[in-house]
Write a protein that holds these residues in place. Structure first.
Motif, mmCIF file in Angstrom:
data_model
loop_
_atom_site.group_PDB
_atom_site.id
_atom_site.type_symbol
_atom_site.label_atom_id
_atom_site.label_comp_id
_atom_site.label_asym_id
_atom_site.label_seq_id
_atom_site.Cartn_x
_atom_site.Cartn_y
_atom_site.Cartn_z
ATOM 1 N N ARG A 1 136.210 -69.073 90.889
ATOM 2 C CA ARG A 1 137.381 -68.895 91.745
ATOM 3 C C ARG A 1 138.669 -69.320 91.047
ATOM 4 N NH1 ARG A 1 134.558 -71.317 97.292
ATOM 5 N NH2 ARG A 1 133.083 -69.575 97.565
ATOM 6 N N VAL A 2 138.572 -70.312 90.170
ATOM 7 C CA VAL A 2 139.746 -70.719 89.404
ATOM 8 C C VAL A 2 140.147 -69.609 88.437
ATOM 9 C CG1 VAL A 2 140.763 -72.472 87.902
ATOM 10 C CG2 VAL A 2 139.047 -73.139 89.598
ATOM 11 N N TYR A 3 139.164 -69.026 87.763
ATOM 12 C CA TYR A 3 139.458 -67.886 86.890
ATOM 13 C C TYR A 3 140.103 -66.756 87.692
ATOM 14 C CZ TYR A 3 137.014 -69.424 82.645
ATOM 15 O OH TYR A 3 136.630 -70.079 81.494
ATOM 16 N N ALA A 4 139.532 -66.439 88.855
ATOM 17 C CA ALA A 4 140.048 -65.337 89.669
ATOM 18 C C ALA A 4 141.497 -65.608 90.085
ATOM 19 C CB ALA A 4 139.167 -65.155 90.905
ATOM 20 N N HIS A 5 141.789 -66.848 90.436
ATOM 21 C CA HIS A 5 143.162 -67.210 90.807
ATOM 22 C C HIS A 5 144.097 -67.072 89.607
ATOM 23 C CE1 HIS A 5 146.506 -69.214 92.761
ATOM 24 N NE2 HIS A 5 146.589 -70.042 91.726
ATOM 25 N N ILE A 6 143.664 -67.529 88.459
ATOM 26 C CA ILE A 6 144.499 -67.434 87.254
ATOM 27 C C ILE A 6 144.810 -65.978 86.935
ATOM 28 C CG2 ILE A 6 144.549 -67.769 84.748
ATOM 29 C CD1 ILE A 6 142.989 -70.383 85.185
ATOM 30 N N TYR A 7 143.795 -65.119 86.957
ATOM 31 C CA TYR A 7 144.013 -63.700 86.631
ATOM 32 C C TYR A 7 144.956 -63.030 87.626
ATOM 33 C CZ TYR A 7 140.810 -63.164 82.687
ATOM 34 O OH TYR A 7 140.223 -63.240 81.449
ATOM 35 N N HIS A 8 144.825 -63.344 88.906
ATOM 36 C CA HIS A 8 145.657 -62.681 89.910
ATOM 37 C C HIS A 8 147.055 -63.276 90.022
ATOM 38 C CE1 HIS A 8 143.219 -59.610 91.941
ATOM 39 N NE2 HIS A 8 142.177 -60.371 91.658
ATOM 40 N N SER A 9 147.177 -64.579 89.848
ATOM 41 C CA SER A 9 148.455 -65.230 90.129
ATOM 42 C C SER A 9 149.229 -65.681 88.898
ATOM 43 C CB SER A 9 148.231 -66.452 91.045
ATOM 44 O OG SER A 9 147.671 -66.064 92.275
ATOM 45 N N HIS A 10 148.541 -65.858 87.771
ATOM 46 C CA HIS A 10 149.215 -66.481 86.623
ATOM 47 C C HIS A 10 148.993 -65.758 85.300
ATOM 48 C CE1 HIS A 10 150.179 -69.789 89.274
ATOM 49 N NE2 HIS A 10 148.901 -69.949 89.564
ATOM 50 N N PHE A 11 148.476 -64.544 85.350
ATOM 51 C CA PHE A 11 148.178 -63.862 84.087
ATOM 52 C C PHE A 11 149.448 -63.578 83.281
ATOM 53 C CE2 PHE A 11 146.914 -60.200 81.401
ATOM 54 C CZ PHE A 11 145.867 -60.820 80.728
ATOM 55 N N GLN A 12 150.524 -63.256 83.971
ATOM 56 C CA GLN A 12 151.787 -63.007 83.272
ATOM 57 C C GLN A 12 152.243 -64.257 82.529
ATOM 58 O OE1 GLN A 12 154.776 -61.294 85.786
ATOM 59 N NE2 GLN A 12 156.303 -61.127 84.160
ATOM 60 N N LYS A 13 152.094 -65.412 83.173
ATOM 61 C CA LYS A 13 152.483 -66.665 82.523
ATOM 62 C C LYS A 13 151.553 -66.974 81.347
ATOM 63 C CE LYS A 13 155.317 -68.933 83.248
ATOM 64 N NZ LYS A 13 156.644 -69.067 82.572
ATOM 65 N N ILE A 14 150.255 -66.728 81.527
ATOM 66 C CA ILE A 14 149.287 -66.914 80.445
ATOM 67 C C ILE A 14 149.683 -66.065 79.239
ATOM 68 C CG2 ILE A 14 146.937 -66.269 79.743
ATOM 69 C CD1 ILE A 14 146.762 -68.834 81.141
ATOM 70 N N THR A 15 150.100 -64.831 79.513
ATOM 71 C CA THR A 15 150.516 -63.934 78.431
ATOM 72 C C THR A 15 151.762 -64.460 77.735
ATOM 73 O OG1 THR A 15 149.590 -62.037 79.611
ATOM 74 C CG2 THR A 15 151.161 -61.561 77.862
ATOM 75 N N SER A 16 152.715 -64.959 78.506
ATOM 76 C CA SER A 16 153.954 -65.474 77.905
ATOM 77 C C SER A 16 153.692 -66.732 77.083
ATOM 78 C CB SER A 16 154.998 -65.764 78.990
ATOM 79 O OG SER A 16 154.624 -66.886 79.774
#
Length: 215
Positions: free
Chosen positions: A158-173
């Motif tokens: 669920r943490v992975y799912a939240h990261i992909y949906h809510s924070h992937f843009q930030k992860i990319t930056s």
């Protein structure tokens, strides 16, 4: 407050990495994981090594996945705040509520950072409990150990799912996209190999999961 004083941690502190005791079976298996991951072949890395005990393998990998999620989420704590993420979601269709079955029996709505904090504390308590995750070579695992692992991994997903949906843009930056994807691929291949997460639980990132499994 948890063992590592996490009840008072600020947003930029990291939870200490868990590790198997020196000289234990877990430490030997951890070296095997590190060696096989280094080869780049994640499908081979998740397989049970010949002659090894399945529970030992599940245990050391569960600790490894806990550490990976802890570190990944730790890089996002200043962006994943109660204001930005007032609910623990994975896209518009999926919301996760917290219950541990002991102090909180009826699921409650909490912010994403609170959910992750409660989750990591809850997992850490189990990892430190030698009646659940025995530290000494030859000590028995509890009869329900596989179910314990399944619940831990289902919630880490669920943490992975939240990261992909809510924070992937930030992860990319932050240029952490490749690291996130590798960690998640390892997680998915392992849980798929041993059938540890029900397919329905994977729905929030189903296309990504299917691309990993079928590749």
């Amino acid at each position: 407050m948890s063992l590592f004083g996490l009840g008072s941690r600020n947003q930029k502190t990291f939870r200490p990495k868990k590790s198997a005791p020196s000289g234990s079976k877990g430490a030997q298996l951890q070296k095997h994981i590190d060696a096989t991951l280094g080869s780049g072949n994640l499908r081979e890395a998740v397989k049970l090594p010949p002659g090894e005990d399945i529970n030992e393998w599940l245990a050391v990998n569960t600790v490894d996945f806990f550490n990976q999620v802890n570190i990944l989420y730790g890089t996002l704590t200043e962006f994943c705040t109660p204001n930005d993420c007032p609910m623990m979601t994975a896209g518009p269709k999926y919301e996760y509520r917290w219950a541990d079955g002991v102090t909180i029996k009826k699921p409650i709505e909490v912010s994403a950072p609170k959910y992750v904090e409660l989750l990591l504390d809850w997992i850490e308590t189990q990892l430190d409990d030698e009646t659940i995750f025995p530290q000494k070579l030859g000590s028995p695992f509890p009869p329900n150990f596989r179910d314990v692992v399944k619940t831990i991994l289902k919630r880490l997903f669920r943490v992975y799912a939240h990261i992909y949906h809510s924070h992937f843009q930030k992860i990319t930056s932050l240029k952490e996209e490749a690291h996130l994807n590798t960690c998640f691929k390892h997680f998915v291949l392992f849980t798929w190999e041993f059938r540890l997460i029900e397919k329905g639980e994977l729905a929030p990132v189903q296309e990504l999961v299917e691309s990993i499994i079928q590749f």
